[in-house]
Design a protein around this motif. Sequence first.
Motif, PDB file in Angstrom:
ATOM      1  N   UNK A  44       0.839  -1.188   0.000  1.00 43.61           N
ATOM      2  CA  UNK A  44       0.000   0.000   0.000  1.00 43.61           C
ATOM      3  C   UNK A  44       0.880   1.246   0.000  1.00 43.61           C
ATOM      4  N   UNK A  45       0.342   2.320  -0.554  1.00 45.14           N
ATOM      5  CA  UNK A  45       1.098   3.566  -0.624  1.00 45.14           C
ATOM      6  C   UNK A  45       1.486   4.037   0.773  1.00 45.14           C
ATOM      7  N   UNK A  46       0.530   3.982   1.696  1.00 46.71           N
ATOM      8  CA  UNK A  46       0.816   4.445   3.053  1.00 46.71           C
ATOM      9  C   UNK A  46       1.938   3.635   3.685  1.00 46.71           C
ATOM     10  N   UNK A  47       1.921   2.315   3.466  1.00 41.07           N
ATOM     11  CA  UNK A  47       2.967   1.472   4.037  1.00 41.07           C
ATOM     12  C   UNK A  47       4.324   1.762   3.449  1.00 41.07           C
ATOM     13  N   UNK A  48       4.373   1.945   2.124  1.00 43.77           N
ATOM     14  CA  UNK A  48       5.641   2.248   1.471  1.00 43.77           C
ATOM     15  C   UNK A  48       6.193   3.592   1.916  1.00 43.77           C
ATOM     16  N   UNK A  49       5.311   4.584   2.032  1.00 44.36           N
ATOM     17  CA  UNK A  49       5.742   5.917   2.478  1.00 44.36           C
ATOM     18  C   UNK A  49       6.277   5.862   3.894  1.00 44.36           C
ATOM     19  N   UNK A  50       5.566   5.151   4.775  1.00 47.23           N
ATOM     20  CA  UNK A  50       6.012   5.047   6.164  1.00 47.23           C
ATOM     21  C   UNK A  50       7.353   4.325   6.258  1.00 47.23           C
ATOM     22  N   UNK A  51       7.519   3.274   5.447  1.00 52.81           N
ATOM     23  CA  UNK A  51       8.779   2.531   5.461  1.00 52.81           C
ATOM     24  C   UNK A  51       9.936   3.421   5.009  1.00 52.81           C
ATOM     25  N   UNK A  52       9.713   4.188   3.920  1.00 50.72           N
ATOM     26  CA  UNK A  52      10.752   5.077   3.421  1.00 50.72           C
ATOM     27  C   UNK A  52      11.055   6.189   4.419  1.00 50.72           C
ATOM     28  N   UNK A  53      10.014   6.693   5.082  1.00 50.76           N
ATOM     29  CA  UNK A  53      10.213   7.745   6.075  1.00 50.76           C
ATOM     30  C   UNK A  53      11.036   7.249   7.253  1.00 50.76           C
ATOM     31  N   UNK A  54      10.744   6.017   7.703  1.00 50.47           N
ATOM     32  CA  UNK A  54      11.514   5.444   8.814  1.00 50.47           C
ATOM     33  C   UNK A  54      12.971   5.247   8.418  1.00 50.47           C
ATOM     34  N   UNK A  55      13.189   4.777   7.210  1.00 45.34           N
ATOM     35  CA  UNK A  55      14.559   4.557   6.735  1.00 45.34           C
ATOM     36  C   UNK A  55      15.308   5.887   6.645  1.00 45.34           C
ATOM     37  N   UNK A  56      14.628   6.900   6.124  1.00 44.51           N
ATOM     38  CA  UNK A  56      15.259   8.215   6.012  1.00 44.51           C
ATOM     39  C   UNK A  56      15.568   8.797   7.387  1.00 44.51           C
ATOM     40  N   UNK A  57      14.628   8.622   8.331  1.00 42.32           N
ATOM     41  CA  UNK A  57      14.846   9.143   9.681  1.00 42.32           C
ATOM     42  C   UNK A  57      16.049   8.469  10.333  1.00 42.32           C
ATOM     43  N   UNK A  58      16.194   7.168  10.107  1.00 46.50           N
ATOM     44  CA  UNK A  58      17.337   6.448  10.678  1.00 46.50           C
ATOM     45  C   UNK A  58      18.647   6.947  10.083  1.00 46.50           C
ATOM     46  N   UNK A  59      18.657   7.162   8.772  1.00 49.02           N
ATOM     47  CA  UNK A  59      19.871   7.673   8.118  1.00 49.02           C
ATOM     48  C   UNK A  59      20.176   9.096   8.570  1.00 49.02           C
ATOM     49  N   UNK A  60      19.136   9.897   8.778  1.00 48.61           N
ATOM     50  CA  UNK A  60      19.333  11.269   9.244  1.00 48.61           C
ATOM     51  C   UNK A  60      19.936  11.290  10.641  1.00 48.61           C
ATOM     52  N   UNK A  95      20.820  29.778   9.702  1.00 48.81           N
ATOM     53  CA  UNK A  95      20.821  28.697   8.704  1.00 48.81           C
ATOM     54  C   UNK A  95      19.822  27.607   9.082  1.00 48.81           C
ATOM     55  N   UNK A  96      19.642  27.388  10.378  1.00 47.22           N
ATOM     56  CA  UNK A  96      18.706  26.367  10.829  1.00 47.22           C
ATOM     57  C   UNK A  96      19.362  25.137  11.399  1.00 47.22           C
ATOM     58  N   UNK A  97      20.649  25.193  11.660  1.00 50.66           N
ATOM     59  CA  UNK A  97      21.369  24.024  12.183  1.00 50.66           C
ATOM     60  C   UNK A  97      21.460  24.032  13.704  1.00 50.66           C
ATOM     61  N   UNK A 231      20.213  17.429   7.936  1.00 49.50           N
ATOM     62  CA  UNK A 231      20.643  16.896   6.650  1.00 49.50           C
ATOM     63  C   UNK A 231      21.883  17.608   6.129  1.00 49.50           C
ATOM     64  N   UNK A 232      22.212  17.325   4.877  1.00 50.10           N
ATOM     65  CA  UNK A 232      23.368  17.953   4.252  1.00 50.10           C
ATOM     66  C   UNK A 232      23.030  19.372   3.807  1.00 50.10           C
ATOM     67  N   UNK A 233      24.035  20.230   3.803  1.00 52.25           N
ATOM     68  CA  UNK A 233      23.857  21.614   3.375  1.00 52.25           C
ATOM     69  C   UNK A 233      24.404  21.840   1.969  1.00 52.25           C
ATOM     70  N   UNK A 234      24.815  20.772   1.301  1.00 52.18           N
ATOM     71  CA  UNK A 234      25.338  20.906  -0.054  1.00 52.18           C
ATOM     72  C   UNK A 234      24.249  21.388  -1.004  1.00 52.18           C
TER      73      UNK A 234
END
Length: 256
Positions: A44-60, A95-97, A231-234
């Motif tokens: 499902x779209x919601x499941x895929x979005x949540x999975x990607x969000x969790x992965x991104x949050x972990x990497x962040x 800058x927001x950091x 995140x990155x500032x590049x």
Amino acid sequence: MSRLRRLSLWRAGAPVALLCAGLLFATSATNARGTDLRPSRNTTLAGLVEEQSRRSAALTRQHAALSGDIEKLQAQQGSMEPKLAKQLKDLSVAVGTTPVTGPGLTVTLKDAPPEVVRDNPDVDADWLVIHQQDIQAVVNALWEGGADAISIQNHRVISTTGIKCVGNSVVLHGVPYLPPYKITAIGDRRKLQQALDDSQYIENLQDYVVKFQLGYEVKNETAIAMPAYEGTLDLQSATVPGFERTPSVSPSTSGR
């Protein structure tokens, strides 16, 4: 005689069939390695979005931790001149950091309820959902109202933040999010509210709020703790006048 022949064939063929079945079971067991050969998938779209969000949050979080380690190592190399240290701190806030706190507003935007979508099959589907322009209009109005800092979905907005629609989700810093969308601003609440009220775009949005029950809610906040941008500032597309353009491998969304 015919019956005896069939019986003989069965006795000869049965071991072969059992042997083949055994080989198939062994092959399946080997390939599966103790796991389900047909594991369930959340498509499902919601499941895929949540999975990607969790992965991104972990990497962040990992990126922030590594950045903190780098800063500690740099600090160990020697103390910084006080004047330069203050300048760096002031720039970090702009800058927001750097995390910030204070009073402000939270604006929540939602798609039309399912029953409204169901009861209006002839209405353009684009009229019943929140788009990037709606989020951008709120953010721009809050900046116009003198906001000191803004976050979307609890992620700090900086100068290179881009907001764009991808399917039924909104992508922020390369990560998709589903509604409701929460935009939070720190600043003078009266001026922030006035800026929202003065926005012509938001005034037009209110027509859809009334007609199709799109969600638009403004909440006063007495104490907001807003995180720093991690995140990155590049820069990926923007360039600085007078400096040669250099390609960037930054995965962040390009600036507006």
